[in-house]
Scaffold this active site. Structure first.
Site: not given
Ligand code: GNR
Ligand code: NI
Length: 171
Positions: A46, A51, A92-93, A134-135, A138
């Site tokens: 995601g 980001q 998270c990236l 999670h997104e 953000h």
């Molecule tokens: O790539 C991603 N893997 C992930 C794994 C577990 C819970 C959430 C994520 S999101 C993350 C990519 C990202 O940072 N999205 O904002």
């Molecule tokens: Ni993230």
């Protein structure tokens, strides 16, 4: 194909609050395409516009095994969350190489616009539910490490600052 630079925690721009998209036009479609390229290249499941330093309510997700099921969420809104919660190991990236457990509602219902500006609703559980929450965090300026203890968060901040310094030193 265009790759966008991903902001790294503790960059203050990760805490900006994204504005709703007024119309899903050519400019937004280009942002979505570039975000998808950036997510697939990382690779991640995601990516939120925040980001990549774009402060508009845009999310791309692909939880498929073959990276061939892109989901686009424009102006996503949570319409329901289950009282049951579940803990998942998240990454998270914007916080490279760090993973930790976060507890969130197990399943959710989300309302959003698709790539054609058409409204849809979707119920999600499992990884899709975790990823969507999670997104959407953000877009509100929240990074998953903010659910952890201040001690852990400070350690992560220090580690990331050190890492960024090393990367700059290599140039
Ligand atoms: O790539 C991603 N893997 C992930 C794994 C577990 C819970 C959430 C994520 S999101 C993350 C990519 C990202 O940072 N999205 O904002
Ligand atoms: Ni993230």
């Amino acid at each position: 194909m265009a790759l966008l630079p991903v902001l790294c925690y503790p960059d203050p721009r990760l805490h900006r609050i994204a504005k709703p998209v007024a119309a899903v036009d050519a400019r937004i479609k280009k942002i979505v395409a570039d975000m998808a390229d950036t997510m697939y290249e990382a690779p991640g499941v995601g990516l939120a516009a925040t980001q990549v330093d774009i402060h508009e309510r845009i999310v791309v997700i692909d939880i498929s095994d073959n990276q061939d099921e892109l989901m686009v969420f424009i102006n996503p809104e949570l319409v329901w969350a289950s009282p049951e919660t579940k803990s998942w190991r998240e990454g998270c990236l914007s916080v490279p190489e760090y993973y930790d457990e976060v507890e969130r509602p197990d399943s959710i219902r989300v309302k959003a616009l698709d790539i054609n500006g058409k409204q849809f609703e979707l119920e999600a559980d499992g990884l899709l539910s975790v990823c969507l929450q999670h997104e959407m965090d953000h877009l509100q300026g929240k990074v998953f490490v903010e659910y952890l203890s201040p001690l852990k968060r400070n350690r992560i901040s220090l580690k990331m600052k050190k890492r960024i310094k090393e990367l700059v030193g290599q140039r």
